[in-house]
Structure formats: C-alpha cells, structure tokens
Design a protein around this motif. Structure first.
Motif, PDB file in Angstrom:
ATOM      1  N   LYS A   1       0.516  -5.823   8.117  1.00 18.65           N
ATOM      2  CA  LYS A   1       0.178  -6.764   6.821  1.00 18.65           C
ATOM      3  C   LYS A   1       1.065  -6.758   5.547  1.00 18.65           C
ATOM      4  CE  LYS A   1      -4.277  -7.329   5.884  1.00 18.65           C
ATOM      5  NZ  LYS A   1      -5.612  -6.984   5.223  1.00 18.65           N
ATOM      6  N   LYS A   2       1.641  -5.490   5.775  1.00 22.11           N
ATOM      7  CA  LYS A   2       2.617  -5.003   4.407  1.00 22.11           C
ATOM      8  C   LYS A   2       3.712  -6.176   4.516  1.00 22.11           C
ATOM      9  CE  LYS A   2       5.294  -1.638   2.286  1.00 22.11           C
ATOM     10  NZ  LYS A   2       5.604  -0.187   2.382  1.00 22.11           N
ATOM     11  N   THR A   3       4.218  -6.305   5.663  1.00 17.70           N
ATOM     12  CA  THR A   3       5.269  -7.104   5.993  1.00 17.70           C
ATOM     13  C   THR A   3       4.707  -8.590   5.707  1.00 17.70           C
ATOM     14  OG1 THR A   3       6.280  -5.799   7.896  1.00 17.70           O
ATOM     15  CG2 THR A   3       7.056  -8.231   7.664  1.00 17.70           C
ATOM     16  N   LEU A   4       3.774  -9.043   6.031  1.00 18.82           N
ATOM     17  CA  LEU A   4       3.242 -10.317   5.922  1.00 18.82           C
ATOM     18  C   LEU A   4       3.253 -10.657   4.252  1.00 18.82           C
ATOM     19  CD1 LEU A   4       2.138 -12.835   6.898  1.00 18.82           C
ATOM     20  CD2 LEU A   4      -0.073 -11.909   7.224  1.00 18.82           C
ATOM     21  N   TYR A   5       2.462  -9.659   3.668  1.00 21.94           N
ATOM     22  CA  TYR A   5       2.208  -9.801   2.107  1.00 21.94           C
ATOM     23  C   TYR A   5       3.680  -9.615   1.464  1.00 21.94           C
ATOM     24  CZ  TYR A   5      -2.688  -9.810   2.492  1.00 21.94           C
ATOM     25  OH  TYR A   5      -4.132 -10.251   2.688  1.00 21.94           O
ATOM     26  N   LYS A   6       4.682  -9.396   2.245  1.00 20.16           N
ATOM     27  CA  LYS A   6       5.857  -9.127   1.332  1.00 20.16           C
ATOM     28  C   LYS A   6       6.383 -10.517   1.309  1.00 20.16           C
ATOM     29  CE  LYS A   6      10.618  -7.536   2.093  1.00 20.16           C
ATOM     30  NZ  LYS A   6      11.754  -6.729   3.050  1.00 20.16           N
ATOM     31  N   HIS A   7       6.019 -11.593   2.196  1.00 23.84           N
ATOM     32  CA  HIS A   7       6.724 -12.945   2.109  1.00 23.84           C
ATOM     33  C   HIS A   7       5.652 -13.972   1.532  1.00 23.84           C
ATOM     34  CE1 HIS A   7      10.253 -12.011   4.707  1.00 23.84           C
ATOM     35  NE2 HIS A   7       9.445 -11.374   5.336  1.00 23.84           N
ATOM     36  N   TYR A   8       4.396 -13.584   1.631  1.00 22.73           N
ATOM     37  CA  TYR A   8       3.322 -14.452   1.047  1.00 22.73           C
ATOM     38  C   TYR A   8       2.200 -13.476   0.434  1.00 22.73           C
ATOM     39  CZ  TYR A   8       5.366 -17.994   4.163  1.00 22.73           C
ATOM     40  OH  TYR A   8       6.206 -18.968   4.823  1.00 22.73           O
ATOM     41  N   SER A   9       2.254 -13.606  -0.695  1.00 19.30           N
ATOM     42  CA  SER A   9       1.209 -12.846  -1.472  1.00 19.30           C
ATOM     43  C   SER A   9      -0.064 -13.016  -1.231  1.00 19.30           C
ATOM     44  CB  SER A   9       1.601 -12.969  -3.285  1.00 19.30           C
ATOM     45  OG  SER A   9       1.286 -14.120  -3.530  1.00 19.30           O
ATOM     46  N   ASN A  10      -0.642 -14.032  -0.754  1.00 21.01           N
ATOM     47  CA  ASN A  10      -2.017 -13.962  -0.425  1.00 21.01           C
ATOM     48  C   ASN A  10      -2.279 -15.275   0.490  1.00 21.01           C
ATOM     49  OD1 ASN A  10      -2.372 -16.789  -2.071  1.00 21.01           O
ATOM     50  ND2 ASN A  10      -2.216 -15.154  -3.686  1.00 21.01           N
TER      51      ASN A  10
ATOM     52  N   GLU B   1      -5.138 -11.415  11.444  1.00 21.79           N
ATOM     53  CA  GLU B   1      -4.952 -11.978  12.886  1.00 21.79           C
ATOM     54  C   GLU B   1      -3.600 -12.616  12.862  1.00 21.79           C
ATOM     55  OE1 GLU B   1      -9.470 -13.739  14.061  1.00 21.79           O
ATOM     56  OE2 GLU B   1      -8.229 -14.670  12.616  1.00 21.79           O
ATOM     57  N   ILE B   2      -3.070 -13.249  11.807  1.00 20.61           N
ATOM     58  CA  ILE B   2      -1.743 -13.763  11.547  1.00 20.61           C
ATOM     59  C   ILE B   2      -0.675 -12.616  11.981  1.00 20.61           C
ATOM     60  CG2 ILE B   2      -0.087 -14.727  10.285  1.00 20.61           C
ATOM     61  CD1 ILE B   2      -2.266 -16.328   8.987  1.00 20.61           C
ATOM     62  N   ALA B   3      -0.850 -11.511  11.454  1.00 21.54           N
ATOM     63  CA  ALA B   3       0.011 -10.316  11.289  1.00 21.54           C
ATOM     64  C   ALA B   3       0.218  -9.735  12.720  1.00 21.54           C
ATOM     65  CB  ALA B   3      -0.509  -9.062  10.430  1.00 21.54           C
ATOM     66  N   ASN B   4      -1.074  -9.741  13.305  1.00 25.24           N
ATOM     67  CA  ASN B   4      -1.351  -9.215  14.650  1.00 25.24           C
ATOM     68  C   ASN B   4      -0.506 -10.119  15.779  1.00 25.24           C
ATOM     69  OD1 ASN B   4      -2.516  -6.909  14.123  1.00 25.24           O
ATOM     70  ND2 ASN B   4      -4.658  -7.905  14.441  1.00 25.24           N
ATOM     71  N   SER B   5      -1.066 -11.450  15.538  1.00 26.14           N
ATOM     72  CA  SER B   5      -0.183 -12.404  16.556  1.00 26.14           C
ATOM     73  C   SER B   5       1.424 -12.369  16.495  1.00 26.14           C
ATOM     74  CB  SER B   5      -0.708 -13.946  15.852  1.00 26.14           C
ATOM     75  OG  SER B   5      -0.241 -14.169  15.063  1.00 26.14           O
ATOM     76  N   LEU B   6       1.720 -11.813  15.309  1.00 25.20           N
ATOM     77  CA  LEU B   6       3.385 -11.767  15.101  1.00 25.20           C
ATOM     78  C   LEU B   6       3.844 -10.405  15.418  1.00 25.20           C
ATOM     79  CD1 LEU B   6       3.611 -14.046  11.859  1.00 25.20           C
ATOM     80  CD2 LEU B   6       4.881 -14.540  14.358  1.00 25.20           C
ATOM     81  N   GLY B   7       2.822  -9.427  15.671  1.00 33.19           N
ATOM     82  CA  GLY B   7       3.382  -8.094  15.932  1.00 33.19           C
ATOM     83  C   GLY B   7       4.018  -7.505  14.905  1.00 33.19           C
ATOM     84  N   ILE B   8       3.431  -7.678  13.655  1.00 32.87           N
ATOM     85  CA  ILE B   8       3.871  -7.159  12.209  1.00 32.87           C
ATOM     86  C   ILE B   8       2.760  -6.552  11.391  1.00 32.87           C
ATOM     87  CG2 ILE B   8       6.069  -8.782  12.041  1.00 32.87           C
ATOM     88  CD1 ILE B   8       4.418 -10.284  10.069  1.00 32.87           C
TER      89      ILE B   8
END
Length: 204
Positions: free
Chosen positions: A34-43, A25-32
């Motif tokens: 999950k791979k990009t999200l996990y690049k910055h925050y591992s979990n 949901e966080i990734a979708n709300s930012l339009g990015i």
C-alpha cells in the motif's frame, strides 16, 4: 508503475465498481505494498479521478477512429456503441451508478466533459444525416442533440433500469432504435433495420 496501477485500477473498478474496490485490493492484485500505491496516488479519490479521465480519453480516441471511417450517420452511432461497450465491459457492476452516488463531484465533472465533446459530434451526425436524407429535414438539431445526450445518460440509471433486468447492450440498442425512429426518413428506417439485423447476429 503509475500506469500499471492506473490500468489495473480501471479493470477492477469497471468489473466490481468504484465503491466496492479498496486500495488494499488494488495493491494486492498488483503484488505491491500500500505504501507503493500511495506513493503514486495519495488517496482513492485521486485514483478514481485519474481512472475516469484515462477512460474518457481512451474512449474519445477510439470514437475519433470511428469518425475517420466516414460511415453513414446511423452506422456511425452503432459503431460508437460498440466502442463504448468494449471499454466499459458492458458495465456489469454499474460503475456509473457508484460513481454518481459515492463520487458526485467527479461524476458531474465527467458528465460535463462528455456533454462538451458529444454535443458537437451529435450535431454533425444529425446535419450529415439530413444531407443524406437519412434524417428528416425538419428536426431541431440543437434540441435533438441535447435530448440524445440526456437519453444516453438516463438509460444507464440503475434505479430505472436494474442490472438484473437489462444489459447495457440491450439498453443502448433499444435507445438507438427509439431515437432514430423518431427522426429518420424511410431511407433512414431501412438503414436502421439493417444495423439492427447486424446487431442481432453479433449478439446472439
């Protein structure tokens, strides 16, 4: 991008709860992705920890601005209440409850940090209130400062004060009323009534 993720995650966590919001949901709300999200925050746990730290720092900074106004101690407490509510969005999703239940280690660390910061400022508030004859001069400052912190944590317990029955604004206002009437002089009660009247106008 890391800051954008932090800000959006904070918004979602406060509105929907720490447990309820998924990394998808966080990734979708930012339009990015999950791979990009996990690049910055591992979990998600790391993200929750960063969000709570970020929110804590922001609130501390804004409360410092309240101290700079040099208000009387009673007015100061009501202004701090306003800052907290603005930052926590009135806790409509009860984020503290979810944090305590699903991320107990982060919750405990945050609570200890809050106590460390608040203890000194509450003692100062009490001492100044005594000097200005707003608080009784026979109160035990150390005891009252700890009791005050415990009470603020307690009124946010959603098992005791269900979200459906109590808004966070009402809880904190009622708690301040309860706390201050126990330690105030006649002059302090007069100032308390003044602040409560202002609150009733603001939140009508």
């Amino acid at each position: 991008m890391k800051d954008k993720i932090l800000e959006k995650s904070q918004e979602l966590f406060l509105n929907l709860g720490f447990k309820s919001v998924t990394m998808d949901e966080i990734a979708n709300s930012l339009g990015i992705s999950k791979k990009t999200l996990y690049k910055h925050y591992s979990n998600k746990t790391q993200l929750v920890e960063q969000v709570t730290d970020h929110l804590f720092d922001n609130i501390c900074c804004e409360i410092d601005s309240v101290y700079d106004l040099v208000l009387n101690p009673i007015e100061e407490l009501f202004e701090i209440k306003k800052v907290v509510l603005q930052n926590l969005k009135d806790e409509k999703s009860s984020p503290q409850y979810q944090l305590q239940k699903y991320y107990p280690k982060i919750y405990l660390e945050l609570k200890n940090k809050q106590f460390g910061v608040m203890q000194g400022s509450i003692k100062e508030n009490l001492s100044t209130g005594i000097e200005l004859n707003l608080y009784r001069n026979d109160i035990d400052i150390e005891f009252i400062s700890r009791l005050y912190f415990h009470g603020l944590v307690g009124v946010r317990d959603r098992d005791l004060f269900p979200l459906q029955q109590y808004s966070m604004n009402d809880l904190i206002t009622n708690y301040l009323d309860y706390h201050l009437r126990g330690i105030a002089t006649d002059k302090g009660i007069e100032e308390l009534e003044n602040q409560l009247n202002k609150q009733s106008v603001i939140y009508e």
